[in-house]
Write a protein that holds these residues in place. Structure first.
Motif, mmCIF file in Angstrom:
data_model
loop_
_atom_site.group_PDB
_atom_site.id
_atom_site.type_symbol
_atom_site.label_atom_id
_atom_site.label_comp_id
_atom_site.label_asym_id
_atom_site.label_seq_id
_atom_site.Cartn_x
_atom_site.Cartn_y
_atom_site.Cartn_z
ATOM 1 N N ALA A 36 28.890 -45.584 13.136
ATOM 2 C CA ALA A 36 30.158 -45.347 12.454
ATOM 3 C C ALA A 36 30.270 -46.165 11.174
ATOM 4 C CB ALA A 36 31.313 -45.668 13.393
ATOM 5 N N LEU A 37 29.839 -47.413 11.215
ATOM 6 C CA LEU A 37 29.948 -48.284 10.040
ATOM 7 C C LEU A 37 29.042 -47.814 8.906
ATOM 8 C CD1 LEU A 37 30.066 -51.736 11.859
ATOM 9 C CD2 LEU A 37 31.960 -50.599 10.669
ATOM 10 N N ALA A 38 27.858 -47.319 9.261
ATOM 11 C CA ALA A 38 26.935 -46.841 8.228
ATOM 12 C C ALA A 38 27.477 -45.614 7.512
ATOM 13 C CB ALA A 38 25.572 -46.524 8.854
ATOM 14 N N LEU A 39 28.300 -44.820 8.190
ATOM 15 C CA LEU A 39 28.828 -43.586 7.607
ATOM 16 C C LEU A 39 30.191 -43.762 6.959
ATOM 17 C CD1 LEU A 39 26.489 -42.478 9.373
ATOM 18 C CD2 LEU A 39 27.956 -40.555 9.951
ATOM 19 N N ARG A 40 30.765 -44.935 7.037
ATOM 20 C CA ARG A 40 32.114 -45.155 6.533
ATOM 21 C C ARG A 40 32.191 -44.904 5.023
ATOM 22 N NH1 ARG A 40 35.252 -50.608 5.234
ATOM 23 N NH2 ARG A 40 37.398 -49.823 5.284
ATOM 24 N N GLY A 41 33.138 -44.070 4.642
ATOM 25 C CA GLY A 41 33.409 -43.834 3.239
ATOM 26 C C GLY A 41 32.498 -42.840 2.553
ATOM 27 N N LEU A 42 31.553 -42.278 3.251
ATOM 28 C CA LEU A 42 30.619 -41.337 2.634
ATOM 29 C C LEU A 42 31.176 -39.916 2.623
ATOM 30 C CD1 LEU A 42 27.167 -42.423 4.115
ATOM 31 C CD2 LEU A 42 28.103 -42.943 1.854
ATOM 32 N N GLY A 43 30.665 -39.110 1.708
ATOM 33 C CA GLY A 43 30.966 -37.685 1.711
ATOM 34 C C GLY A 43 30.152 -36.968 2.768
ATOM 35 N N VAL A 44 30.379 -35.675 2.898
ATOM 36 C CA VAL A 44 29.784 -34.901 3.983
ATOM 37 C C VAL A 44 28.261 -34.922 3.937
ATOM 38 C CG1 VAL A 44 29.547 -32.588 4.949
ATOM 39 C CG2 VAL A 44 31.802 -33.419 4.263
ATOM 40 N N ARG A 45 27.668 -34.628 2.770
ATOM 41 C CA ARG A 45 26.215 -34.515 2.708
ATOM 42 C C ARG A 45 25.522 -35.842 2.983
ATOM 43 N NH1 ARG A 45 25.485 -31.456 -2.915
ATOM 44 N NH2 ARG A 45 27.256 -32.815 -3.367
ATOM 45 N N ARG A 46 26.013 -36.908 2.393
ATOM 46 C CA ARG A 46 25.375 -38.198 2.604
ATOM 47 C C ARG A 46 25.592 -38.690 4.041
ATOM 48 N NH1 ARG A 46 25.904 -41.773 -2.955
ATOM 49 N NH2 ARG A 46 25.026 -40.188 -4.331
ATOM 50 N N SER A 47 26.719 -38.341 4.640
ATOM 51 C CA SER A 47 26.943 -38.686 6.051
ATOM 52 C C SER A 47 25.908 -38.002 6.938
ATOM 53 C CB SER A 47 28.351 -38.271 6.484
ATOM 54 O OG SER A 47 29.328 -39.100 5.904
ATOM 55 N N GLY A 48 25.596 -36.758 6.616
ATOM 56 C CA GLY A 48 24.580 -36.053 7.382
ATOM 57 C C GLY A 48 23.226 -36.721 7.288
ATOM 58 N N LEU A 91 27.686 -34.983 9.664
ATOM 59 C CA LEU A 91 28.404 -34.100 8.742
ATOM 60 C C LEU A 91 29.886 -34.019 9.071
ATOM 61 C CD1 LEU A 91 25.879 -31.102 8.513
ATOM 62 C CD2 LEU A 91 26.215 -32.927 6.833
ATOM 63 N N THR A 92 30.241 -34.239 10.329
ATOM 64 C CA THR A 92 31.648 -34.131 10.737
ATOM 65 C C THR A 92 32.430 -35.425 10.552
ATOM 66 O OG1 THR A 92 31.332 -34.834 13.063
ATOM 67 C CG2 THR A 92 30.866 -32.538 12.534
ATOM 68 N N VAL A 93 31.733 -36.542 10.385
ATOM 69 C CA VAL A 93 32.409 -37.843 10.362
ATOM 70 C C VAL A 93 33.439 -37.956 9.242
ATOM 71 C CG1 VAL A 93 32.067 -40.332 10.062
ATOM 72 C CG2 VAL A 93 30.561 -39.030 11.581
ATOM 73 N N PRO A 94 33.141 -37.533 7.989
ATOM 74 C CA PRO A 94 34.176 -37.639 6.948
ATOM 75 C C PRO A 94 35.441 -36.848 7.278
ATOM 76 C CG PRO A 94 32.018 -37.249 5.969
ATOM 77 C CD PRO A 94 31.863 -37.040 7.446
#
Length: 527
Positions: A36-48, A91-94
């Motif tokens: 969760a921390l690694a994906l914080r604040g990212l857009g959809v593509r970069r979260s994926g 991809l769903t996290v944002p």
């Protein structure tokens, strides 16, 4: 971005270490929090992309045992397929982070992802579900209340609540007014719920007992190839059963109600006349009670069945259970009419193994027995339906010979112990040369045999007919989390779109790499 990728990789490695053979379970919520921390604040593509890195590190290391047992090609392909699910979840996290109480929705999405990848594509791959790391921890007893799916959800929620707390604490360093007490209370509350059953476990009352003999015949030769001397494998189990019968006659051992042999105790059709059929008949006649034989049975010219067969001393072969989940590219070739590989170990699969559909228990010596064969034990649609249909005892027939020099054996045994707790039933597991044992309804290993040896366990086991809350819930937790995930994704997508429209292109772009210094109002704490 490099730091985020590194954090995701660390999280994947920590999650692997929560499972066997390292089995440091407290690392599980830390690994999930890193996701969760690694994906914080990212857009959809970069979260994926970051989610995919987490999945690659976790899954390639978690099932590294496949490389040396089944083959490097199968390991690479399967791990890649399973890692993709963690990228898709990313991809769903944002979207989900736009919702109040996002740890709750993200935990539901994680659980839904596990459910989907456990059954698709083909028969899926359940290995790596968070619940499977809970054995020998205070959280293990929760599985009797909420099942494997519910336990995975609570473990994921613990990790994401931890991540929310870390974010709040980091925000506090920058802003003295940043709220952190509520996230702390939420994390502690989730943890308290998770471990409460350790104090108040759910006990299913026993309604009877039986004596079961479990045979581990061992595999001749190198020990990791059933076919190296398949007649020797059957002969080992016959001889061990005949020796047991002699001990029973001499009063050295109690007479069992039935005997359990492992998967692949016969690697050829036992119904065909010959040495295998003669050996089984000899063993059953000697012991004088039913023997549950693990056998490969001819179905037709292109197919075989992997079965547990109740072989009675008076009436011969009778009730059968057929393995539900043959392993793709291990026991059958999916879409063989389109692609029929003839190289490596795949060339050895000349006939496809058909899947069974039975959901009712077998009758063995008057006992209703729920059976599972090898990887079946990891699936929710095998043992639980049989328990709900009246099974009094669980059995697992497994070979494990292909994995004898790997950590797969310990991972599977951990899953098996959790199934006993989930069902509130005693469980006997027979392996050709892996982990053979008798497990009590609370997951305790009552007796076991040393791998790569020949031996027989004879133990008094409890019988039960009551149902744990997990067995009553059945598939409803998975359905509920799926619906929650879909609803959250729709709501999150609306909130995400509105935020991007409000912020404008420049602001939306800058937020891809740099997290906000303090939690936003949409990142409310759990609860």
């Amino acid at each position: 971005m490099v730091q985020r990728l590194f954090l995701a990789a660390v999280g994947g490695a920590l999650l692997t270490a929560a499972f066997e053979p390292v089995a440091v379970a407290w690392l599980l919520p830390v690994g999930v929090a890193c996701y969760a921390l690694a994906l914080r604040g990212l857009g959809v593509r970069r979260s994926g992309l970051v989610g995919l890195v987490f999945g690659v590190v976790f899954y390639y290391s978690h099932i590294s045992w496949m490389r040396g047992s089944i083959g490097t090609d199968a390991w690479l392909a399967l791990s890649a397929a399973e890692a993709l699910f963690y990228g898709l979840l990313g991809l769903t996290v944002p979207l989900l982070r736009r919702l109040p109480g996002w740890p709750l929705w993200l935990a539901a999405a994680w659980t839904t992802m596990e459910t989907v990848r456990s059954g698709w594509p083909f028969s899926g791959m359940p290995w790596g579900r968070l619940a499977f790391a809970a054995i020998d921890t205070p959280a293990a007893n929760m599985v009797a209340y909420v099942g494997m799916t519910g336990l995975s959800f609570l473990l994921a929620l613990t990790g994401f609540a931890l991540a929310r707390l870390v974010e709040a604490l980091l925000g506090r360093r920058r802003d003295a007014a940043a709220p952190w007490r509520l996230p702390a209370l939420g994390a502690v509350g989730v943890l308290a719920v998770l471990v409460t059953p350790a104090v108040v476990p759910y006990d299913v009352p026993e309604t009877g007992s039986a004596t079961v003999a479990v045979v581990q015949g061992d595999v001749p030769g190198p020990g990791n190839d059933i076919l190296w001397d398949y007649l020797g494998v059957t002969r080992n189990h016959v001889d061990a059963t005949v020796e047991l019968a002699a001990d029973v006659s001499a009063g050295k051992r109690p007479r069992p109600d039935f005997v359990l042999w492992p998967e692949n105790s016969t690697a050829v059709d036992p119904f065909e006349p010959g040495e295998v059929n003669t050996g089984i008949t000899e063993a059953v006649a000697a012991i004088g009670v039913p023997v549950v034989v693990g056998a490969i049975v001819d179905d037709d010219r292109k197919h075989v069945l992997n079965q547990g067969i109740v072989w009675d001393p008076a009436t011969g072969p009778g009730d059968r259970y057929t393995k539900h989940h043959p392993v793709p590219y291990g026991e059958y070739i999916p879409l063989r009419n389109i692609w029929n590989p003839k190289f490596g170990k795949l060339a050895l699969i000349s006939r496809d193994m058909r899947a069974g559909t039975r959901t009712t228990p077998m009758r063995v010596a008057g006992i209703k027995v729920a059976d599972a064969i090898c990887f079946d034990v990891a699936y929710d649609d095998v043992l639980p339906p049989q328990v709900r249909s009246g099974a009094q005892l669980l059995t697992v027939q497994t070979s494990n010979a292909s994995f004898i020099f790997t950590h797969q054996i310990e991972q599977q045994f951990a899953i098996t112990r959790l199934r006993a707790i989930e069902a509130g039933r005693w469980l006997t597991v027979a392996s050709t040369n892996g982990r053979t044992g008798v497990i009590a309804a609370d997951g305790t290993v009552v007796a076991s045999l040393t791998p790569r040896t020949t031996g027989v366990l004879d133990e008094r086991v409890g019988l039960a007919t009551g149902l744990t809350p997990a067995m009553r819930l059945g598939v409803w937790p998975a359905r509920m989390f799926t619906l929650l995930t879909l609803a959250a994704l729709v709501s999150g997508a609306v909130a995400y779109r509105r935020r991007r429209e409000f912020d404008g292109p420049a602001q939306a772009s800058s937020g891809d790499d740099d997290p906000a210094p303090t939690p936003t109002t949409s990142e409310a704490p759990v609860g």
